[in-house]
Design a protein around this motif. Structure first.
Motif, PDB file in Angstrom:
ATOM      1  N   VAL A 111       0.829  -1.215   0.000  1.00 40.01           N
ATOM      2  CA  VAL A 111       0.000   0.000   0.000  1.00 40.01           C
ATOM      3  C   VAL A 111       0.868   1.273   0.000  1.00 40.01           C
ATOM      4  O   VAL A 111       0.543   2.267  -0.668  1.00 40.01           O
ATOM      5  N   LEU A 112       2.023   1.228   0.687  1.00 38.91           N
ATOM      6  CA  LEU A 112       2.900   2.417   0.692  1.00 38.91           C
ATOM      7  C   LEU A 112       3.515   2.650  -0.684  1.00 38.91           C
ATOM      8  O   LEU A 112       3.648   3.787  -1.143  1.00 38.91           O
ATOM      9  N   THR A 113       3.880   1.552  -1.343  1.00 39.76           N
ATOM     10  CA  THR A 113       4.422   1.675  -2.706  1.00 39.76           C
ATOM     11  C   THR A 113       3.359   2.278  -3.619  1.00 39.76           C
ATOM     12  O   THR A 113       3.654   3.122  -4.465  1.00 39.76           O
ATOM     13  N   PHE A 124      10.606   4.958   8.471  1.00 41.83           N
ATOM     14  CA  PHE A 124       9.394   5.333   7.742  1.00 41.83           C
ATOM     15  C   PHE A 124       9.795   5.915   6.389  1.00 41.83           C
ATOM     16  O   PHE A 124      10.943   5.745   5.964  1.00 41.83           O
ATOM     17  N   HIS A 125       8.862   6.538   5.707  1.00 41.45           N
ATOM     18  CA  HIS A 125       9.172   7.058   4.367  1.00 41.45           C
ATOM     19  C   HIS A 125       8.973   8.562   4.314  1.00 41.45           C
ATOM     20  O   HIS A 125       8.167   9.116   5.061  1.00 41.45           O
ATOM     21  N   GLN A 126       9.703   9.183   3.431  1.00 45.69           N
ATOM     22  CA  GLN A 126       9.454  10.596   3.143  1.00 45.69           C
ATOM     23  C   GLN A 126       9.498  10.802   1.634  1.00 45.69           C
ATOM     24  O   GLN A 126      10.092  10.008   0.904  1.00 45.69           O
ATOM     25  N   ILE A 127       8.848  11.854   1.194  1.00 47.57           N
ATOM     26  CA  ILE A 127       9.011  12.290  -0.195  1.00 47.57           C
ATOM     27  C   ILE A 127       9.425  13.755  -0.141  1.00 47.57           C
ATOM     28  O   ILE A 127       8.695  14.604   0.391  1.00 47.57           O
ATOM     29  N   GLU A 128      10.621  14.006  -0.625  1.00 49.64           N
ATOM     30  CA  GLU A 128      11.160  15.362  -0.645  1.00 49.64           C
ATOM     31  C   GLU A 128      10.754  16.016  -1.955  1.00 49.64           C
ATOM     32  O   GLU A 128      10.668  15.343  -2.988  1.00 49.64           O
ATOM     33  N   PHE A 171       9.747  20.922   0.109  1.00 48.95           N
ATOM     34  CA  PHE A 171       8.781  20.336   1.056  1.00 48.95           C
ATOM     35  C   PHE A 171       9.175  18.899   1.354  1.00 48.95           C
ATOM     36  O   PHE A 171       9.911  18.269   0.595  1.00 48.95           O
ATOM     37  N   GLY A 172       8.739  18.418   2.506  1.00 48.48           N
ATOM     38  CA  GLY A 172       8.996  17.027   2.874  1.00 48.48           C
ATOM     39  C   GLY A 172       7.747  16.446   3.501  1.00 48.48           C
ATOM     40  O   GLY A 172       7.255  16.970   4.497  1.00 48.48           O
ATOM     41  N   MET A 173       7.221  15.394   2.881  1.00 46.24           N
ATOM     42  CA  MET A 173       5.990  14.808   3.438  1.00 46.24           C
ATOM     43  C   MET A 173       6.231  13.363   3.845  1.00 46.24           C
ATOM     44  O   MET A 173       7.181  12.723   3.387  1.00 46.24           O
ATOM     45  N   GLY A 174       5.383  12.864   4.729  1.00 39.72           N
ATOM     46  CA  GLY A 174       5.499  11.482   5.173  1.00 39.72           C
ATOM     47  C   GLY A 174       4.395  10.641   4.535  1.00 39.72           C
ATOM     48  O   GLY A 174       3.250  10.695   4.979  1.00 39.72           O
ATOM     49  N   PRO A 175       4.731   9.855   3.498  1.00 44.36           N
ATOM     50  CA  PRO A 175       3.683   9.064   2.835  1.00 44.36           C
ATOM     51  C   PRO A 175       3.015   8.045   3.750  1.00 44.36           C
ATOM     52  O   PRO A 175       1.862   7.675   3.515  1.00 44.36           O
ATOM     53  N   ASP A 176       3.714   7.609   4.816  1.00 43.24           N
ATOM     54  CA  ASP A 176       3.066   6.691   5.769  1.00 43.24           C
ATOM     55  C   ASP A 176       1.835   7.383   6.363  1.00 43.24           C
ATOM     56  O   ASP A 176       0.747   6.818   6.410  1.00 43.24           O
ATOM     57  N   ARG A 236       2.133   0.939  12.465  1.00 43.05           N
ATOM     58  CA  ARG A 236       2.849  -0.347  12.528  1.00 43.05           C
ATOM     59  C   ARG A 236       2.243  -1.406  11.619  1.00 43.05           C
ATOM     60  O   ARG A 236       2.926  -2.352  11.245  1.00 43.05           O
ATOM     61  N   HIS A 237       0.975  -1.223  11.209  1.00 43.88           N
ATOM     62  CA  HIS A 237       0.366  -2.182  10.262  1.00 43.88           C
ATOM     63  C   HIS A 237       1.191  -2.272   8.972  1.00 43.88           C
ATOM     64  O   HIS A 237       1.255  -3.319   8.345  1.00 43.88           O
ATOM     65  N   PHE A 238       1.799  -1.145   8.571  1.00 40.65           N
ATOM     66  CA  PHE A 238       2.541  -1.132   7.297  1.00 40.65           C
ATOM     67  C   PHE A 238       3.755  -2.058   7.319  1.00 40.65           C
ATOM     68  O   PHE A 238       4.237  -2.477   6.283  1.00 40.65           O
ATOM     69  N   TYR A 239       4.269  -2.313   8.528  1.00 45.53           N
ATOM     70  CA  TYR A 239       5.548  -3.029   8.617  1.00 45.53           C
ATOM     71  C   TYR A 239       5.416  -4.431   9.198  1.00 45.53           C
ATOM     72  O   TYR A 239       6.408  -5.082   9.471  1.00 45.53           O
ATOM     73  N   GLN A 240       4.172  -4.898   9.410  1.00 47.81           N
ATOM     74  CA  GLN A 240       3.995  -6.228   9.996  1.00 47.81           C
ATOM     75  C   GLN A 240       3.736  -7.310   8.952  1.00 47.81           C
ATOM     76  O   GLN A 240       3.703  -8.481   9.273  1.00 47.81           O
TER      77      GLN A 240
END
Ligand code: FA5
Length: 349
Positions: free
Chosen positions: A112-114, A214-218, A314-319, A332-336
């Motif tokens: 889902v994050l991808t 976690f993830h970021q998009i710059e 800008f920097g956002m957190g897609p999580d 934590r659901h994203f990484y289990q």
């Protein structure tokens, strides 16, 4: 002489009976070798012809040839029959019953994050941005110093860091990719417009909204005459595309060492539309990213003349964006890697 003729006739009967009884090509071949081969009984009989009279010899010879031809013809016919039988058996065995129900093949899909990251990438690519990636194991110089955070700067505490050595660390944000890209950019070829997605690491304690990885998009745009309103317009397009056309954004003053002025960007709550609910903690707004006008020090350290060029970042957190978009209550659901969770987010057809 009569003996020899009778023997040939009886050999013929015997051979033809065996040909007829052959059940497969191997047996048939054995019959051929046994009766027509050099060591076979027919050859043996012909050898005995030397004792016959000159008158009898051609008659027996002719009979032997006729018999040989008859046996050969029978063998050929039987061979064709057996070959057909073999093909028909193979066809019958390999036949596919197209009416049988198929077996289910479980096909994987992007995480889902991808999916969220690719959706955001597509949006910015559509606005002329380039996607650039940087290393996750980073130098202190790019992660902090070139982002206007010298060694003793108190704002380093905002991002608690995993150090590998004194100079090497796991990047705490995707901002170092700004420095790496600005350093290399050739402005004679046009402005710099890039986004940089990737993993980042912080010594944060894991909870419902924080993960140590976690993830970021710059995002970064550098050109002449770039203003805060360009930043606002860009982020408005982004928010409407991702959260819905009736979303609005607002900018709140904030602080980052690498931008001046700095802002925090909120999007109007997609659940209550701004009236206030549990998702937006009754404020009507949800914070999605940090941004600002690139600090002149950051430009100068990357070798860019800050009196000519400027820009926004800008920097956002897609999580967090994914949590908001899909109403997910725990990061934590994203990484289990629980497929029951992951399978709910089907790729768009
Ligand atoms: C930064 O990391 C800045 N580099 C962003 C920036 C870039 C500002 C360019 C200005 C210009 P911040 O620490 O606020 O800022 O992190 C940005 C986003 O990352 C946050 O809005 C949040 O969505 C996400 N984030 C931060 N910490 C965590 C965490 N522990 N777990 C999950 N997401 C996090």
């Amino acid at each position: 002489m009569m003996d020899l003729k009778a023997k040939i006739e009886s050999l013929k009967e015997e051979a033809l009976a065996k040909v007829a009884a052959s059940e497969n090509l191997d047996v048939l071949n054995q019959v051929r070798v046994a009766y027509l081969g050099k060591k076979g009984p027919l050859t043996e009989v012909l050898r005995g012809m030397k004792d016959l009279s000159a008158e009898e010899r051609p008659k027996v010879g002719a009979l032997a040839n006729v018999v040989r031809d008859e046996i050969t013809t029978m063998l050929e016919e039987k061979k064709t029959t057996l070959e057909m039988k073999k093909i028909n058996e193979a066809l019958a065995n390999e036949a596919i019953d197209v009416t049988l129900p198929g077996s289910y093949v479980s096909v994987g899909q992007p995480h889902v994050l991808t999916q969220i990251i690719e959706e955001i990438e597509d949006l910015f690519i559509g606005m002329g941005y380039e996607v650039i990636e940087g290393p996750e194991v980073e130098e202190d110089r790019y992660n902090f110093e070139m982002m206007n955070l010298p060694k003793d700067h108190p704002a380093r505490d905002m991002q608690d860091t995993f150090y590998i050595t004194e100079e090497i660390l796991l990047r705490t944000h995707t901002s170092p990719v700004q420095a790496r890209t600005m350093e290399k950019h050739d402005f004679t070829k046009g402005p710099l417009k890039m986004i940089s997605p990737g993993r980042v690491y912080r010594r944060d304690s894991d909870d419902a909204t924080h993960s140590h990885q976690f993830h970021q998009i710059e995002g970064l745009v550098i050109d002449k005459n770039i203003t805060m309103s360009d930043l606002k317009g860009t982020l408005e397009v982004f928010a409407k595309q991702l959260f819905g056309a009736d979303r609005e954004i607002r900018l709140r003053p904030s602080y980052f060492p690498f931008t001046e002025p700095s802002v925090e960007v909120d999007v109007s709550c997609f659940k209550c539309g701004g009236a206030g609910c549990n998702v937006c903690k009754h404020t009507g707004w949800i914070e999605i990213l940090g941004a600002g006008v690139v600090h002149p020090n950051v430009l100068e350290m990357a070798g860019i003349d800050s009196s000519v060029y400027g820009g926004f970042a800008f920097g956002m957190g897609p999580d967090r964006v994914a949590m908001l978009k899909y109403g997910i209550d725990d990061i934590r659901h994203f990484y289990q890697n629980d497929v029951r969770f992951l399978n709910q987010f089907k790729v768009k057809e």
